[in-house]
Design an enzyme around this catalytic site. Structure first.
Site, short mmCIF file in Angstrom:
data_model
loop_
_atom_site.label_atom_id
_atom_site.label_comp_id
_atom_site.label_asym_id
_atom_site.label_seq_id
_atom_site.Cartn_x
_atom_site.Cartn_y
_atom_site.Cartn_z
N ASP A 261 18.95 14.92 -1.44
CA ASP A 261 19.24 16.12 -0.67
C ASP A 261 19.84 15.66 0.65
O ASP A 261 19.29 14.78 1.32
CB ASP A 261 18.00 16.99 -0.44
CG ASP A 261 18.41 18.42 -0.12
OD1 ASP A 261 19.12 19.02 -0.95
OD2 ASP A 261 18.07 18.93 0.95
N PHE B 229 34.35 13.99 -0.35
CA PHE B 229 34.05 15.35 -0.80
C PHE B 229 33.44 16.11 0.39
O PHE B 229 33.20 15.55 1.46
CB PHE B 229 33.12 15.34 -2.02
CG PHE B 229 31.72 14.84 -1.74
CD1 PHE B 229 30.68 15.73 -1.48
CD2 PHE B 229 31.43 13.47 -1.72
CE1 PHE B 229 29.39 15.27 -1.22
CE2 PHE B 229 30.15 13.01 -1.47
CZ PHE B 229 29.13 13.92 -1.22
N GLY B 230 33.18 17.39 0.15
CA GLY B 230 32.47 18.20 1.15
C GLY B 230 33.10 18.14 2.54
O GLY B 230 34.30 18.39 2.72
N LYS C 39 33.54 3.98 3.25
CA LYS C 39 32.47 4.99 3.40
C LYS C 39 31.15 4.42 2.88
O LYS C 39 30.09 4.58 3.52
CB LYS C 39 32.84 6.28 2.67
CG LYS C 39 31.78 7.36 2.86
CD LYS C 39 32.06 8.67 2.15
CE LYS C 39 30.87 9.61 2.28
NZ LYS C 39 30.92 10.78 1.41
N ARG D 41 24.23 8.06 2.84
CA ARG D 41 23.76 7.84 1.46
C ARG D 41 23.61 6.34 1.19
O ARG D 41 22.62 5.91 0.60
CB ARG D 41 24.79 8.49 0.51
CG ARG D 41 24.40 8.49 -0.94
CD ARG D 41 25.17 9.54 -1.71
NE ARG D 41 24.86 10.88 -1.24
CZ ARG D 41 25.69 11.63 -0.52
NH1 ARG D 41 26.92 11.21 -0.25
NH2 ARG D 41 25.32 12.82 -0.09
N PRO E 237 29.56 15.84 -8.49
CA PRO E 237 30.26 14.64 -8.97
C PRO E 237 30.57 13.63 -7.85
O PRO E 237 30.64 12.42 -8.10
CB PRO E 237 31.56 15.18 -9.59
CG PRO E 237 31.65 16.61 -9.20
CD PRO E 237 30.34 17.08 -8.68
N GLY E 238 30.75 14.13 -6.61
CA GLY E 238 31.03 13.23 -5.48
C GLY E 238 29.84 12.32 -5.20
O GLY E 238 29.98 11.11 -5.01
N GLU F 72 16.25 25.95 -7.65
CA GLU F 72 16.24 26.79 -6.46
C GLU F 72 15.77 25.92 -5.28
O GLU F 72 14.61 25.51 -5.24
CB GLU F 72 15.30 27.98 -6.66
CG GLU F 72 15.67 29.09 -5.69
CD GLU F 72 14.64 30.22 -5.72
OE1 GLU F 72 14.55 30.93 -4.70
OE2 GLU F 72 13.95 30.35 -6.74
N THR G 74 21.52 15.49 -10.20
CA THR G 74 22.55 16.15 -9.38
C THR G 74 23.59 16.82 -10.25
O THR G 74 23.83 16.39 -11.38
CB THR G 74 23.25 15.14 -8.44
OG1 THR G 74 24.11 15.87 -7.55
CG2 THR G 74 24.11 14.14 -9.20
P1 ITT Z 1 22.99 18.63 -5.91
O1 ITT Z 1 21.94 19.49 -5.24
O2 ITT Z 1 23.28 19.07 -7.32
O3 ITT Z 1 22.71 17.17 -5.79
P2 ITT Z 1 24.65 19.61 -3.76
O4 ITT Z 1 26.05 19.34 -3.32
O5 ITT Z 1 24.23 21.07 -3.85
O6 ITT Z 1 24.40 18.85 -5.14
P3 ITT Z 1 22.84 19.24 -1.55
O7 ITT Z 1 22.07 20.49 -1.78
O8 ITT Z 1 22.09 18.00 -1.17
O9 ITT Z 1 23.68 18.83 -2.83
O10 ITT Z 1 23.93 19.55 -0.45
C1 ITT Z 1 24.61 18.51 0.10
C2 ITT Z 1 25.84 19.07 0.78
O11 ITT Z 1 25.97 18.44 2.07
C3 ITT Z 1 27.09 18.70 0.02
O12 ITT Z 1 27.40 19.65 -1.00
C4 ITT Z 1 28.10 18.66 1.15
O13 ITT Z 1 28.46 19.96 1.52
C5 ITT Z 1 27.29 18.04 2.29
N1 ITT Z 1 27.33 16.57 2.22
C6 ITT Z 1 26.28 15.74 1.95
N2 ITT Z 1 26.69 14.46 1.92
C7 ITT Z 1 28.01 14.48 2.15
C8 ITT Z 1 28.99 13.48 2.22
O14 ITT Z 1 28.72 12.20 1.99
N3 ITT Z 1 30.24 13.84 2.51
C9 ITT Z 1 30.55 15.14 2.72
N4 ITT Z 1 29.70 16.15 2.65
C10 ITT Z 1 28.42 15.84 2.35
#
Ligand code: ITT
Length: 193
Positions: free
Chosen positions: A71, A151-152, A174, A180, A12-13, A42, A9
């Site tokens: 993912d 995060f996210g 969480k 997760r 960092p979150g 990709e 990955t």
């Molecule tokens: P890697 O592919 O490098 O692991 P990524 O962030 O691009 O990192 P993903 O393609 O799996 O990973 O996309 C996951 C996205 O879904 C993440 O960036 C967030 O936008 C959202 N997401 C997933 N789990 C989350 C969580 O626990 N809390 C908040 N948002 C989450």
């Protein structure tokens, strides 16, 4: 003795959540950066499984320890599971998460706010076929972001199990209920059997 796992990955979150949950169980979680490996995958799979497998395979040739990849995404019922697989790319395409929160809010006017986070972990061990471990957590999309933890999409996701937004939850809260954490629980059960 600590058991090593390489998590494929750049997020960092995610990495912190894997370390927080798996370190107490005796796992040492490495990421590509620790090994000075750069990966840019990709993610052109059509499912969470396919994308997790692409990410795991991208790095497995570099190491001789088990590799995992995650993912995950936010799936909103009324939007046919959007942003789902595209959760990270959708926020990036709008310039960041605050814009994505606002855009989702607009899309959800007058609609159901039911949603779930989904996580699929792919485990790749040398000479074995990929295995998958999945988890979900249910909730709804808030009209305003709450808190700034995680995060996210955490600030706009109200967790039914916690009774509060992930953005307001402590890391321990969480990690007790998240998509997760549920997928990791299945993975760690498999690894210790
Ligand atoms: P890697 O592919 O490098 O692991 P990524 O962030 O691009 O990192 P993903 O393609 O799996 O990973 O996309 C996951 C996205 O879904 C993440 O960036 C967030 O936008 C959202 N997401 C997933 N789990 C989350 C969580 O626990 N809390 C908040 N948002 C989450």
């Amino acid at each position: 003795m600590n058991k090593p796992l390489l998590l494929s990955t750049n997020n960092p979150g995610k990495l912190k959540e894997y370390r927080d949950i798996l370190a107490p169980k005796g796992y040492l979680i490495y990421c590509p950066k620790d090994l000075a490996i750069e990966i840019e995958v990709e993610e052109n799979g059509k499912t969470f499984r396919e994308n997790s497998c692409l990410k795991a395979k991208a790095i497995s040739e570099y190491v001789n320890i088990p590799v995992i990849a995650d993912d995950s995404g936010l799936c909103i019922d009324a939007l046919d599971d959007f942003p789902g697989l595209y959760s990270a790319r959708y926020a990036a395409s709008l310039g960041g998460y605050p814009a994505a929160y606002a855009d989702l809010n607009k899309k959800l006017e007058g609609k159901s706010r039911l949603a779930r986070f989904h996580c699929c972990i792919c485990l790749l061990e040398k000479g074995k076929k990929p295995l998958y471990f999945e988890g979900d957590c249910l909730g709804r999309i808030l009209t305003e972001p709450q808190g700034n933890h995680g995060f996210g999409y955490d600030p706009i996701f109200f967790s039914d199990e916690l009774g509060k937004a992930f953005g307001e939850a402590s890391e321990e809260e969480k990690d007790a209920v998240s998509h997760r954490a549920k997928a990791i629980a299945k993975l760690s059960l498999y690894l210790c059997l």
